[in-house]
Design an enzyme around this catalytic site. Structure first.
Site, PDB file in Angstrom:
ATOM      1  N   ARG A 291      74.204  18.831  26.020  1.00  0.00           N
ATOM      2  CA  ARG A 291      74.452  17.684  26.919  1.00  0.00           C
ATOM      3  C   ARG A 291      74.524  16.246  26.532  1.00  0.00           C
ATOM      4  O   ARG A 291      73.657  16.135  25.268  1.00  0.00           O
ATOM      5  CB  ARG A 291      73.223  17.861  27.903  1.00  0.00           C
ATOM      6  N   GLU A 320      79.939  10.708  32.194  1.00  0.00           N
ATOM      7  CA  GLU A 320      81.078  11.314  32.125  1.00  0.00           C
ATOM      8  C   GLU A 320      82.057  10.948  33.337  1.00  0.00           C
ATOM      9  O   GLU A 320      81.572  11.275  34.511  1.00  0.00           O
ATOM     10  CB  GLU A 320      81.178  12.931  31.882  1.00  0.00           C
ATOM     11  N   HIS A 339      84.731  17.037  27.411  1.00  0.00           N
ATOM     12  CA  HIS A 339      83.769  18.088  28.043  1.00  0.00           C
ATOM     13  C   HIS A 339      84.758  19.406  27.773  1.00  0.00           C
ATOM     14  O   HIS A 339      84.864  20.014  29.068  1.00  0.00           O
ATOM     15  CB  HIS A 339      83.140  17.751  29.298  1.00  0.00           C
TER      16      HIS A 339
END
Length: 603
Positions: A291, A320, A339
């Site tokens: 994370r 993000e 990601h």
């Protein structure tokens, strides 16, 4: 009250939970997790039920709305049981309109399942499935209030995330991304992109859960020496992989490479910061596929510029997508990906199947271990148990904060003192809340009555229960709850019982949970806000001295209690505070000559 000789003992046993033939008229048994109303919001006093869609309504199939792309295998599985509506890129207004016609909703991370969604469903929505791990985009409180089960798919991404972590590790060490960009720009600078070898280097895996352990397994295959920090990792599982469990400080100070695999919780937020970077070996390299928020990104830029951190490889960010002008993203010694941890064909199909199975099972009236909430217990049961439920969670939370750095919690003993007969006191909810207090502060697992025993078993946490039957009238469900953690080291030596276990005891007084014993010392403080525990020499003026230090720092003291062995010997002072004292303030308390040890506990 005095205790009779009648003591019963039991251990937590994991059993699958199944609900048969539920309907809008059949009440749920009390074996469900509890949800408390938020302050200021009035919730109707009713029993919430989970309605199956496989029976009734003339045998009509339930409808499942798939709001984000789902693997074909998962869609096919859904279609065998339900009518499936795949509608992607819905606006919030469109979702609110459609949801009133749906019994289940499946999303990824891009769709916000807000309170408005549940209100717009008018009670028809029974299940929300999150195709992935995190459920930040689902309003869990609203889901529980409206009797909607929320399930996720936490296991299918494991291998993909671990492989991506190893890919970033190797690419970073050999400057693959930078060299690729250089060649495509028409350059040929072999000397500029000399890398480092992985063989013989020490990798610290922070977080030894599913993904962390798989990264460790693969790193061992690359010839790396692997250490790990995770207070809940079973030592035997680590040993089986050839991994040494160490304290956090030892892990970050001795590692050549650090790979992050912990959840984002208040305890792990910005865990890597200026202070922790300063403790690291100069030239350390960092990988993060967990994370983004576990790293203070500005501090990481400073550490890169100063040379403390040689390189970083990041798949996740605090925001993000990250800002286009992000100094971290554009840093020449940082490798980034958008990601992609779970982005393999196999993982996407695995997630699709896992979430489809969970949603179908829930619509059939089954509750899987991946449930992250459950409908509320009957109001009358909640009313009686509510203060004890709060007490149980806070005792668990307090006890685990007393555990010293490298110790892993494996054994928990809970003792209930009550005048009620065994059949009149169901402790499953209390046990679940103790598990919640122990596990949730450093985990992304949401603990409830459905998954508490399963989660404890998965983490190697054995919880045994003992009941002490008291004489007297059973006016209250419980007289006291005692939580003991065995085979661990304590940050606060005075919290250890005579047998060497961390021991805390609590009672409910006038509806308020109180801490009544720490180790062998009796205290009496309300479990609200935060607590400072001090062991001191029992002498005049100590309360005033500590109170003055806190007062000068503008820290409000809500209560204070002192328990002692005997006059002028040792005593434990428990101080309730409304604000978290600064490190400087706590240091001043520790420097008071008569204070032998102290600890700050956030509840």
């Amino acid at each position: 009250m005095s205790a009779t000789a009648a003591v019963t003992s039991s251990a937590a046993v994991v059993r699958p939970v199944r609900i048969s033939s539920l309907s809008s008229k059949s009440p749920l048994p009390s074996a469900f997790s509890v949800a408390f109303s938020t302050p200021g919001r009035e919730i109707p006093r009713r029993r919430l039920v989970l309605v199956t869609c496989s029976a009734g309504d003339g045998g009509a199939k339930p409808t499942v709305l798939v709001a984000e792309k789902l693997g074909e295998a998962g869609v096919k599985l859904l279609e065998e049981f339900a009518n499936v509506d795949c509608s992607y890129n819905l606006t919030p207004e469109e979702l609110n309109t459609k949801i009133s016609l749906c019994d289940a909703l499946i999303v990824r991370s891009g769709t916000k399942v807000s309170r408005e969604v549940f209100e717009s469903s008018h009670g028809r929505l029974k299940v929300v499935g999150r195709a992935g791990v995190g459920i930040d985009n689902v309003d869990l409180g609203a889901a529980t209030e409206f009797g909607c089960l929320v399930v996720n798919a936490p296991t299918a991404n494991t291998i993909a995330a671990a492989e991506h972590g190893i890919a970033l590790l190797a690419a970073m060490a050999r400057n693959v991304a930078q060299a690729d960009a250089s060649v495509k720009a028409g350059e040929w600078k072999r000397n500029k992109y000399v890398g480092v070898s992985l063989v013989g280097k020490t990798l610290a895996v922070l977080g030894f859960g599913k993904v962390g352990s798989e990264v460790a397994r693969r790193a061992k295959g690359l010839g790396m020496h692997v250490i790990s920090h995770d207070p809940y990792a079973p030592a035997d599982r680590a040993r089986a992989l050839g991994v040494e469990l160490v304290s956090f400080d030892e892990a970050i100070s001795t590692a050549d490479f650090i790979s992050l695999h912990m959840p984002l919780t208040p305890a792990t937020s910005k865990m890597l910061n200026d202070e922790t970077f300063a403790k690291m070996k100069k030239g350390v390299r960092i990988v993060n596929v967990a994370r983004g928020g576990v790293i203070d990104e500005d501090a990481l830029v400073r550490a890169l510029d100063s040379g403390i951190v040689a390189q970083a490889a990041l798949d996740v960010f605090a925001k993000e997508p990250p800002p286009q002008d992000s100094k971290l993203v554009h840093h020449e010694r940082v490798t980034v990906t958008p990601h992609l941890g779970a982005s393999t064909i196999e993982a996407q199909e695995g997630v699709a199947i896992e979430i489809a199975e969970a949603v179908v099972g829930a619509l059939k009236g089954e509750l899987a271990a991946t449930a992250v909430n459950a409908p509320m217990v009957p109001a009358e049961v909640l009313t009686e148990l509510k203060p004890y439920v709060i007490l149980a969670e806070k005792l668990g939370r307090l006890a685990v904060q007393l555990v010293a750095g490298g110790s892993g919690v494996k054994s928990v003993k809970v003792t209930y003192a009550s005048a009620r007969a065994t059949d009149d006191l169901d402790t499953r909810l209390l046990r679940a809340m103790i598990t919640k207090g122990i596990v949730e502060p450093i985990s992304d697992v949401y603990i409830n009555l459905v998954n508490a025993d399963y989660t404890a078993k998965q983490r190697g946490l054995r919880i045994s229960e003992e009941r002490v039957l008291l004489d007297g009238l059973p006016e209250n469900p419980l007289e006291a709850i005692t939580v003991q953690l065995g085979n661990v080291e304590s940050k606060f030596a005075s919290a250890l019982s005579d047998s060497g276990e961390i021991r805390v005891e609590g009672r409910v007084k006038d509806g308020i949970p109180h801490l009544t014993k720490v180790g062998s010392f009796e205290v009496d403080v309300s479990l609200e806000g935060s607590i400072i525990l001090c062991r001191q020499v029992d002498q005049p003026g100590m309360i005033g001295t500590v109170g003055r230090v806190l007062g000068e720092a503008n820290v409000n003291v809500s209560f204070m209690s002192v328990g002692r062995i005997a006059p002028r010997k040792q005593a434990v002072m428990a101080i309730g505070v409304d604000e978290q004292p600064s490190k400087e303030t706590l240091k001043k308390i520790g420097e008071i000559p008569a204070v032998e040890e102290f600890v700050f506990l956030k509840l």
